[in-house]
Design a protein around this motif. Structure first.
Motif, PDB file in Angstrom:
ATOM      1  N   LEU A   1       0.812  -1.252   0.103  1.00  0.00           N
ATOM      2  CA  LEU A   1       0.055  -0.012   0.077  1.00  0.00           C
ATOM      3  C   LEU A   1       0.918   1.341   0.105  1.00  0.00           C
ATOM      4  O   LEU A   1       1.725   1.386   0.605  1.00  0.00           O
ATOM      5  CB  LEU A   1      -0.906   0.226   1.311  1.00  0.00           C
ATOM      6  CG  LEU A   1      -1.726  -1.149   1.311  1.00  0.00           C
ATOM      7  CD1 LEU A   1      -2.610  -0.897   2.577  1.00  0.00           C
ATOM      8  CD2 LEU A   1      -2.764  -1.347   0.203  1.00  0.00           C
ATOM      9  N   VAL A   2       0.588   2.269  -0.895  1.00  0.00           N
ATOM     10  CA  VAL A   2       0.849   3.785  -0.773  1.00  0.00           C
ATOM     11  C   VAL A   2       0.736   4.477   0.373  1.00  0.00           C
ATOM     12  O   VAL A   2       1.367   4.880   1.161  1.00  0.00           O
ATOM     13  CB  VAL A   2       0.679   4.323  -2.242  1.00  0.00           C
ATOM     14  CG1 VAL A   2       1.527   5.836  -1.938  1.00  0.00           C
ATOM     15  CG2 VAL A   2       1.438   3.571  -3.198  1.00  0.00           C
ATOM     16  N   THR A   3      -0.534   4.315   0.681  1.00  0.00           N
ATOM     17  CA  THR A   3      -1.170   4.837   1.934  1.00  0.00           C
ATOM     18  C   THR A   3      -1.799   3.774   2.748  1.00  0.00           C
ATOM     19  O   THR A   3      -2.301   2.745   2.174  1.00  0.00           O
ATOM     20  CB  THR A   3      -2.247   6.115   1.620  1.00  0.00           C
ATOM     21  OG1 THR A   3      -3.423   5.591   0.888  1.00  0.00           O
ATOM     22  CG2 THR A   3      -1.651   7.161   0.780  1.00  0.00           C
ATOM     23  N   THR A   4      -2.210   4.100   4.065  1.00  0.00           N
ATOM     24  CA  THR A   4      -2.757   3.132   5.056  1.00  0.00           C
ATOM     25  C   THR A   4      -3.884   3.677   5.523  1.00  0.00           C
ATOM     26  O   THR A   4      -5.048   3.422   5.061  1.00  0.00           O
ATOM     27  CB  THR A   4      -1.696   2.566   5.842  1.00  0.00           C
ATOM     28  OG1 THR A   4      -1.296   3.735   6.623  1.00  0.00           O
ATOM     29  CG2 THR A   4      -0.554   1.603   5.167  1.00  0.00           C
ATOM     30  N   HIS A   5      -3.805   4.058   6.764  1.00  0.00           N
ATOM     31  CA  HIS A   5      -5.009   4.421   7.567  1.00  0.00           C
ATOM     32  C   HIS A   5      -5.281   5.940   7.601  1.00  0.00           C
ATOM     33  O   HIS A   5      -5.219   6.486   8.151  1.00  0.00           O
ATOM     34  CB  HIS A   5      -4.754   3.922   9.219  1.00  0.00           C
ATOM     35  CG  HIS A   5      -4.565   2.426   9.239  1.00  0.00           C
ATOM     36  ND1 HIS A   5      -3.474   1.925   9.576  1.00  0.00           N
ATOM     37  CD2 HIS A   5      -5.265   1.409   8.800  1.00  0.00           C
ATOM     38  CE1 HIS A   5      -3.445   0.511   9.688  1.00  0.00           C
ATOM     39  NE2 HIS A   5      -4.452   0.200   9.215  1.00  0.00           N
ATOM     40  N   LEU A   6      -5.884   6.031   6.193  1.00  0.00           N
ATOM     41  CA  LEU A   6      -6.263   7.541   6.014  1.00  0.00           C
ATOM     42  C   LEU A   6      -7.706   7.499   5.520  1.00  0.00           C
ATOM     43  O   LEU A   6      -8.279   6.438   4.966  1.00  0.00           O
ATOM     44  CB  LEU A   6      -5.575   8.011   4.810  1.00  0.00           C
ATOM     45  CG  LEU A   6      -4.064   8.547   5.124  1.00  0.00           C
ATOM     46  CD1 LEU A   6      -3.469   9.185   3.677  1.00  0.00           C
ATOM     47  CD2 LEU A   6      -3.960   9.770   6.097  1.00  0.00           C
ATOM     48  N   ALA A   7      -8.469   8.620   5.828  1.00  0.00           N
ATOM     49  CA  ALA A   7      -9.799   8.741   5.164  1.00  0.00           C
ATOM     50  C   ALA A   7      -9.587   8.735   3.835  1.00  0.00           C
ATOM     51  O   ALA A   7      -8.840   9.298   3.247  1.00  0.00           O
ATOM     52  CB  ALA A   7     -10.535   9.827   5.935  1.00  0.00           C
ATOM     53  N   LEU A   8     -10.648   8.363   2.876  1.00  0.00           N
ATOM     54  CA  LEU A   8     -10.576   8.144   1.465  1.00  0.00           C
ATOM     55  C   LEU A   8     -10.536   9.634   1.085  1.00  0.00           C
ATOM     56  O   LEU A   8      -9.717   9.883  -0.030  1.00  0.00           O
ATOM     57  CB  LEU A   8     -11.773   7.660   0.980  1.00  0.00           C
ATOM     58  CG  LEU A   8     -11.811   7.335  -0.473  1.00  0.00           C
ATOM     59  CD1 LEU A   8     -10.721   6.342  -0.845  1.00  0.00           C
ATOM     60  CD2 LEU A   8     -13.152   6.583  -0.898  1.00  0.00           C
ATOM     61  N   ALA A   9     -10.945  10.708   1.634  1.00  0.00           N
ATOM     62  CA  ALA A   9     -11.175  12.099   1.242  1.00  0.00           C
ATOM     63  C   ALA A   9      -9.508  12.666   1.150  1.00  0.00           C
ATOM     64  O   ALA A   9      -9.397  13.634   0.484  1.00  0.00           O
ATOM     65  CB  ALA A   9     -11.963  12.905   1.838  1.00  0.00           C
ATOM     66  N   ASP A  10      -8.892  12.005   1.998  1.00  0.00           N
ATOM     67  CA  ASP A  10      -7.257  12.416   2.267  1.00  0.00           C
ATOM     68  C   ASP A  10      -6.423  11.713   1.183  1.00  0.00           C
ATOM     69  O   ASP A  10      -5.283  12.153   1.436  1.00  0.00           O
ATOM     70  CB  ASP A  10      -7.090  12.395   3.704  1.00  0.00           C
ATOM     71  CG  ASP A  10      -7.605  13.126   4.593  1.00  0.00           C
ATOM     72  OD1 ASP A  10      -8.262  14.269   4.304  1.00  0.00           O
ATOM     73  OD2 ASP A  10      -7.853  12.846   6.005  1.00  0.00           O
ATOM     74  N   VAL A  11      -6.986  10.527   0.695  1.00  0.00           N
ATOM     75  CA  VAL A  11      -5.996   9.873  -0.125  1.00  0.00           C
ATOM     76  C   VAL A  11      -5.248  10.660  -1.272  1.00  0.00           C
ATOM     77  O   VAL A  11      -3.977  10.434  -1.527  1.00  0.00           O
ATOM     78  CB  VAL A  11      -6.528   8.490  -0.701  1.00  0.00           C
ATOM     79  CG1 VAL A  11      -5.745   7.612  -1.658  1.00  0.00           C
ATOM     80  CG2 VAL A  11      -6.713   7.660   0.556  1.00  0.00           C
ATOM     81  N   PRO A  12      -6.087  11.402  -2.165  1.00  0.00           N
ATOM     82  CA  PRO A  12      -5.260  11.907  -3.331  1.00  0.00           C
ATOM     83  C   PRO A  12      -4.100  12.863  -3.112  1.00  0.00           C
ATOM     84  O   PRO A  12      -3.117  12.680  -3.586  1.00  0.00           O
ATOM     85  CB  PRO A  12      -6.642  12.711  -3.980  1.00  0.00           C
ATOM     86  CG  PRO A  12      -7.646  11.748  -3.541  1.00  0.00           C
ATOM     87  CD  PRO A  12      -7.592  11.427  -2.215  1.00  0.00           C
ATOM     88  N   ARG A  13      -4.277  13.705  -2.118  1.00  0.00           N
ATOM     89  CA  ARG A  13      -3.442  14.670  -1.556  1.00  0.00           C
ATOM     90  C   ARG A  13      -2.203  13.867  -0.903  1.00  0.00           C
ATOM     91  O   ARG A  13      -0.938  14.653  -1.023  1.00  0.00           O
ATOM     92  CB  ARG A  13      -3.634  15.774  -0.969  1.00  0.00           C
ATOM     93  CG  ARG A  13      -4.372  15.679   0.081  1.00  0.00           C
ATOM     94  CD  ARG A  13      -4.771  16.790   0.924  1.00  0.00           C
ATOM     95  NE  ARG A  13      -5.700  16.770   2.018  1.00  0.00           N
ATOM     96  CZ  ARG A  13      -7.029  16.654   2.127  1.00  0.00           C
ATOM     97  NH1 ARG A  13      -7.529  16.733   0.837  1.00  0.00           N
ATOM     98  NH2 ARG A  13      -7.562  16.578   3.401  1.00  0.00           N
TER      99      ARG A  13
END
Length: 333
Positions: free
Chosen positions: A161-173
């Motif tokens: 995974l590139v990102t893990t425990h993030l809200a979906l809205a925070d993933v793109p940035r």
């Protein structure tokens, strides 16, 4: 013959972690198995599950030896409050953190070859005042690792995974060129380091549907993902992508790659959990230590019932033994 000494943290005391640790103790292992946790809780758990268990205090001065069924070396860390199965107590949050710190530090200083973690209750730790979004992030901070990478794997699939425990809205940035570049380098180096894969074949998923459809469904592929892939391919990494996520998990495609790198938690993990939930292993890449874990949560409702599937902790221990043994052999060759 080398016997790795592996420490297993027993996790949330009200969950199935203690049950899984007692279940581990019922099998012979070609490793020196040490469980960190409250000795009385582990004894009570064995009694509740009607499993034989002789607890021995962990002695770090004792030479490492193979684990034998029915015994358990316990690195005793006392729980702060009485434990009720299925009912997390915020007062025991420091106990859980103390287990993690002791095991992590023991791996850092060479006392243990690897650590295996039973699940913790994140909400209880956060309610206890700890900035705890997950084992992955906590152990990275403890070991001063710049970027931890979550890898889930079973005998059919590896997903990082590139990102893990993030809200979906925070993933793109959060998916920046720097983060993606670092993640792919770590995946490449640790697959070589631990799995002896020469130039591993890494498939990089797109973020958007159809990998952005040439910019019509999002520009992250054009502005971040594709440029990083091209840059690292020029360095010699064996990369493919951006690959649309809806076609990446077909059997035909998976047979051509060694690992899938997904952009966010729920893009990659539902697939591997569908394939083999309860028997996959969560491994943290990018750490100076070897850490494996389960693919599930605390299952509070199953604690001490004897109904919990403990296969994932067993798989995590098996992988830790294999990797620490092979890594030691390779280092000595």
């Amino acid at each position: 013959m080398y016997k790795p000494r592996i420490v297993v943290t027993s996790g949330e005391p009200a969950g199935v972690g203690p049950d899984a640790c007692v279940a581990l103790a019922q099998t012979d292992w070609e490793a020196d198995l040490v469980v960190a946790g409250d000795a009385a809780l582990l004894a009570a758990t064995a009694a509740a599950l009607e499993l034989p268990l002789r607890i021995e205090p962990y002695n770090p001065a004792r030479p490492a030896q193979s684990h034998r069924a029915g015994t358990l070396a316990v690195l005793h860390i006392p729980a702060r409050n009485p434990v009720i199965a299925g009912v997390p107590d915020v007062g025991n949050a420091p106990y859980v953190i103390e287990m993690l710190d002791r095991a992590c530090d023991g791996c850092t200083n060479g006392e243990f070859a690897a650590m295996v973690t039973a699940p913790v209750q994140k909400s209880t730790l956060m309610d206890g005042g700890y900035a705890f979004s997950g084992h992955t992030e906590y152990l990275a901070a403890r070991t001063r690792a710049a970027l931890p990478v979550m890898l889930l794997l079973n005998d059919r699939l590896r997903v990082a995974l590139v990102t893990t425990h993030l809200a979906l809205a925070d993933v793109p940035r959060a998916i920046t060129r720097e983060r993606l570049r670092s993640t792919l380098r770590i995946v490449n180096s640790d697959l070589e380091r631990f799995f002896s894969l020469d130039s591993p074949r890494i498939a990089v998923l797109g973020l958007n549907p159809h990998a952005g459809e040439a910019g019509h469904l999002g520009r992250e592929e054009l502005e971040v993902i594709q440029p990083v892939i091209e840059e690292l391919k020029a360095e010699g990494l064996n990369l493919l992508g951006p690959v649309p996520a809806d076609t990446a998990f077909t059997s035909r495609f998976l047979n051509t790659v060694d690992v899938i790198v997904a952009m966010y938690h729920d893009q990659g993990l539902p697939v591997i959990k569908h394939i083999g939930f309860g028997h996959a292993v969560n491994m943290t890449l990018g750490l100076p230590i070897l850490r494996t874990s389960v693919d599930h949560g605390t299952a509070l409702g199953l604690a001490r019932t004897g109904k919990a599937d403990t296969g994932s902790l067993s798989a995590a221990l098996k992988l830790a033994i294999e990797l620490s043994s092979s890594h030691t052999r390779n280092a000595g060759s």
